[in-house]
Motif scaffolding. Structure first.
Motif, PDB file in Angstrom:
ATOM      1  N   SER A 109      37.476   9.584  40.011  1.00 18.60           N
ATOM      2  CA  SER A 109      37.226   8.151  40.138  1.00 18.60           C
ATOM      3  C   SER A 109      38.547   7.426  39.934  1.00 18.60           C
ATOM      4  O   SER A 109      39.218   7.625  38.920  1.00 18.60           O
ATOM      5  CB  SER A 109      36.203   7.691  39.089  1.00 18.60           C
ATOM      6  N   SER A 110      38.923   6.617  40.893  1.00 22.38           N
ATOM      7  CA  SER A 110      40.230   5.969  40.826  1.00 22.38           C
ATOM      8  C   SER A 110      40.134   4.640  40.093  1.00 22.38           C
ATOM      9  O   SER A 110      39.360   3.767  40.471  1.00 22.38           O
ATOM     10  CB  SER A 110      40.792   5.735  42.238  1.00 22.38           C
ATOM     11  N   SER A 111      40.911   4.512  39.042  1.00 20.26           N
ATOM     12  CA  SER A 111      41.097   3.192  38.447  1.00 20.26           C
ATOM     13  C   SER A 111      42.391   2.621  39.027  1.00 20.26           C
ATOM     14  O   SER A 111      43.258   3.366  39.457  1.00 20.26           O
ATOM     15  CB  SER A 111      41.175   3.273  36.921  1.00 20.26           C
ATOM     16  N   LYS A 112      42.494   1.294  39.045  1.00 24.02           N
ATOM     17  CA  LYS A 112      43.644   0.626  39.658  1.00 24.02           C
ATOM     18  C   LYS A 112      43.858   1.122  41.098  1.00 24.02           C
ATOM     19  O   LYS A 112      44.953   1.495  41.500  1.00 24.02           O
ATOM     20  CB  LYS A 112      44.908   0.820  38.823  1.00 24.02           C
ATOM     21  N   SER A 113      42.774   1.101  41.857  1.00 17.70           N
ATOM     22  CA  SER A 113      42.834   1.577  43.244  1.00 17.70           C
ATOM     23  C   SER A 113      43.786   0.764  44.104  1.00 17.70           C
ATOM     24  O   SER A 113      44.278   1.244  45.119  1.00 17.70           O
ATOM     25  CB  SER A 113      41.440   1.540  43.877  1.00 17.70           C
ATOM     26  N   LEU A 114      44.028  -0.484  43.703  1.00 23.41           N
ATOM     27  CA  LEU A 114      44.994  -1.335  44.406  1.00 23.41           C
ATOM     28  C   LEU A 114      46.308  -1.395  43.635  1.00 23.41           C
ATOM     29  O   LEU A 114      47.078  -2.349  43.774  1.00 23.41           O
ATOM     30  CB  LEU A 114      44.417  -2.739  44.601  1.00 23.41           C
ATOM     31  N   ASP A 149      37.965  11.323  49.089  1.00 19.74           N
ATOM     32  CA  ASP A 149      36.708  11.640  48.390  1.00 19.74           C
ATOM     33  C   ASP A 149      36.700  11.163  46.948  1.00 19.74           C
ATOM     34  O   ASP A 149      36.082  11.787  46.078  1.00 19.74           O
ATOM     35  CB  ASP A 149      36.402  13.144  48.448  1.00 19.74           C
ATOM     36  N   PHE A 150      37.377  10.048  46.672  1.00 19.59           N
ATOM     37  CA  PHE A 150      37.347   9.453  45.344  1.00 19.59           C
ATOM     38  C   PHE A 150      36.185   8.469  45.246  1.00 19.59           C
ATOM     39  O   PHE A 150      35.724   7.920  46.248  1.00 19.59           O
ATOM     40  CB  PHE A 150      38.638   8.671  45.043  1.00 19.59           C
ATOM     41  N   ILE A 151      35.751   8.222  44.011  1.00 20.47           N
ATOM     42  CA  ILE A 151      35.003   7.004  43.730  1.00 20.47           C
ATOM     43  C   ILE A 151      36.055   5.910  43.610  1.00 20.47           C
ATOM     44  O   ILE A 151      36.976   6.011  42.806  1.00 20.47           O
ATOM     45  CB  ILE A 151      34.208   7.112  42.419  1.00 20.47           C
ATOM     46  N   VAL A 152      35.965   4.898  44.429  1.00 16.64           N
ATOM     47  CA  VAL A 152      36.999   3.865  44.477  1.00 16.64           C
ATOM     48  C   VAL A 152      36.534   2.655  43.675  1.00 16.64           C
ATOM     49  O   VAL A 152      35.507   2.046  43.990  1.00 16.64           O
ATOM     50  CB  VAL A 152      37.305   3.465  45.930  1.00 16.64           C
ATOM     51  N   VAL A 153      37.290   2.327  42.640  1.00 11.13           N
ATOM     52  CA  VAL A 153      36.937   1.219  41.759  1.00 11.13           C
ATOM     53  C   VAL A 153      38.020   0.155  41.830  1.00 11.13           C
ATOM     54  O   VAL A 153      39.208   0.449  41.664  1.00 11.13           O
ATOM     55  CB  VAL A 153      36.791   1.711  40.299  1.00 11.13           C
ATOM     56  N   CYS A 154      37.623  -1.073  42.087  1.00  5.43           N
ATOM     57  CA  CYS A 154      38.565  -2.193  42.041  1.00  5.43           C
ATOM     58  C   CYS A 154      37.804  -3.429  41.593  1.00  5.43           C
ATOM     59  O   CYS A 154      36.578  -3.462  41.637  1.00  5.43           O
ATOM     60  CB  CYS A 154      39.247  -2.419  43.384  1.00  5.43           C
ATOM     61  N   LYS A 155      38.522  -4.421  41.147  1.00  4.32           N
ATOM     62  CA  LYS A 155      37.839  -5.618  40.657  1.00  4.32           C
ATOM     63  C   LYS A 155      38.488  -6.868  41.230  1.00  4.32           C
ATOM     64  O   LYS A 155      39.692  -6.907  41.522  1.00  4.32           O
ATOM     65  CB  LYS A 155      37.873  -5.673  39.128  1.00  4.32           C
ATOM     66  N   THR A 156      37.667  -7.891  41.383  1.00  2.00           N
ATOM     67  CA  THR A 156      38.145  -9.198  41.812  1.00  2.00           C
ATOM     68  C   THR A 156      37.075 -10.229  41.479  1.00  2.00           C
ATOM     69  O   THR A 156      35.884  -9.906  41.434  1.00  2.00           O
ATOM     70  CB  THR A 156      38.447  -9.229  43.325  1.00  2.00           C
ATOM     71  N   SER A 157      37.491 -11.440  41.226  1.00  2.00           N
ATOM     72  CA  SER A 157      36.545 -12.537  41.012  1.00  2.00           C
ATOM     73  C   SER A 157      36.416 -13.390  42.267  1.00  2.00           C
ATOM     74  O   SER A 157      35.657 -14.351  42.293  1.00  2.00           O
ATOM     75  CB  SER A 157      37.001 -13.413  39.838  1.00  2.00           C
ATOM     76  N   ASN A 158      37.147 -13.008  43.325  1.00  2.90           N
ATOM     77  CA  ASN A 158      37.153 -13.757  44.577  1.00  2.90           C
ATOM     78  C   ASN A 158      36.086 -13.184  45.516  1.00  2.90           C
ATOM     79  O   ASN A 158      36.145 -12.011  45.897  1.00  2.90           O
ATOM     80  CB  ASN A 158      38.546 -13.657  45.217  1.00  2.90           C
ATOM     81  N   MET A 162      35.758  -9.633  47.599  1.00  2.00           N
ATOM     82  CA  MET A 162      34.650  -8.695  47.378  1.00  2.00           C
ATOM     83  C   MET A 162      34.097  -8.204  48.716  1.00  2.00           C
ATOM     84  O   MET A 162      33.867  -7.005  48.911  1.00  2.00           O
ATOM     85  CB  MET A 162      33.534  -9.365  46.579  1.00  2.00           C
ATOM     86  N   VAL A 163      33.905  -9.130  49.634  1.00  2.00           N
ATOM     87  CA  VAL A 163      33.401  -8.774  50.965  1.00  2.00           C
ATOM     88  C   VAL A 163      34.419  -7.889  51.682  1.00  2.00           C
ATOM     89  O   VAL A 163      34.068  -6.869  52.288  1.00  2.00           O
ATOM     90  CB  VAL A 163      33.110 -10.046  51.790  1.00  2.00           C
ATOM     91  N   GLU A 164      35.685  -8.266  51.606  1.00  2.00           N
ATOM     92  CA  GLU A 164      36.754  -7.507  52.247  1.00  2.00           C
ATOM     93  C   GLU A 164      36.825  -6.088  51.693  1.00  2.00           C
ATOM     94  O   GLU A 164      36.968  -5.116  52.448  1.00  2.00           O
ATOM     95  CB  GLU A 164      38.091  -8.218  52.012  1.00  2.00           C
ATOM     96  N   ASN A 165      36.701  -5.953  50.375  1.00  2.00           N
ATOM     97  CA  ASN A 165      36.828  -4.640  49.733  1.00  2.00           C
ATOM     98  C   ASN A 165      35.689  -3.697  50.094  1.00  2.00           C
ATOM     99  O   ASN A 165      35.816  -2.475  49.927  1.00  2.00           O
ATOM    100  CB  ASN A 165      36.899  -4.798  48.217  1.00  2.00           C
TER     101      ASN A 165
END
Length: 204
Positions: A109-114, A149-158, A162-165
């Motif tokens: 599972s990737s943290s800090k995917s961006l 094949d990672f679980i891709v984790v990222c966060k945003t309040s925008n 969210m839609v783009e990701n």
């Protein structure tokens, strides 16, 4: 205090009994493998798994060496970790660690995917690939993780981001593009990250 909060010589590390989590927690991770404590912590989570309070046990920021200590025969671990979450992106790619855990059947599972956004999103090679697919650099980075094949984790309040990701399945990166992205990580950045991880584990 619950029994689980007393087991590590006063170290408070698990307050699951105080959580309003419903019937069970689907996945519970050890955030950092604190030296001389993480094996005992994991075994406590195995007890919670046996009581059906946790469905899956995960680990986070474990190196292959730390995983091997955890899984040593004398520790008698019965429930294998489902996931190892650690920092991974095209700008922090450690293929040895990734392949090691995937070989052992553990999902990465990737943290800090961006990565950390900012300058990395302006990278020329990344933007060239993004332009080829008419997507954003962020979408390319996330798609790279999906194809690994990672679980891709990222966060945003925008909301727009969210839609783009989530819009990652209308394009695919070629083998050549994946190879370019694999090469964006510098040895200096990996060394700095690994030193930071060691420091944090010792500070816990």
């Amino acid at each position: 205090m619950t029994r689980r909060e007393k087991t590590m010589s006063g170290r408070v590390f698990c307050k699951i009994d105080a959580l309003d989590y419903g019937t069970y927690i689907d996945l519970y991770l050890i955030h950092w493998p604190v030296p001389n404590h993480y094996v005992q912590t994991y075994k406590e989570l195995e007890l919670l798994h046996k009581e059906e309070k946790i469905k899956h046990i995960g680990i986070s920021n474990f190196t292959p060496a730390e995983y091997e200590i955890l899984m040593a025969k004398e520790n008698n671990i019965k429930v294998l970790p489902a996931v190892n979450q650690f920092e991974v992106s095209p700008f922090m790619y450690r293929p040895h660690d990734v392949s090691y855990f995937q070989y052992h059947g553990i999902i990465v599972s990737s943290s800090k995917s961006l990565h950390r956004g900012g300058e990395c999103l302006e990278n020329e090679q990344l933007n060239e690939i993004a332009n080829n697919h008419s997507v954003t650099p962020a979408q390319v980075m996330l798609r790279w993780g999906i194809q690994k094949d990672f679980i891709v984790v990222c966060k945003t309040s925008n909301v727009g981001r969210m839609v783009e990701n989530r819009a990652l399945f209308h394009f695919a990166l070629s083998d050549e593009e994946m190879e370019v992205l694999d090469g964006l990580t510098s040895a200096e950045d990996v060394k700095a990250r690994e030193e930071l991880e060691k420091e944090r584990k010792l500070q816990m």
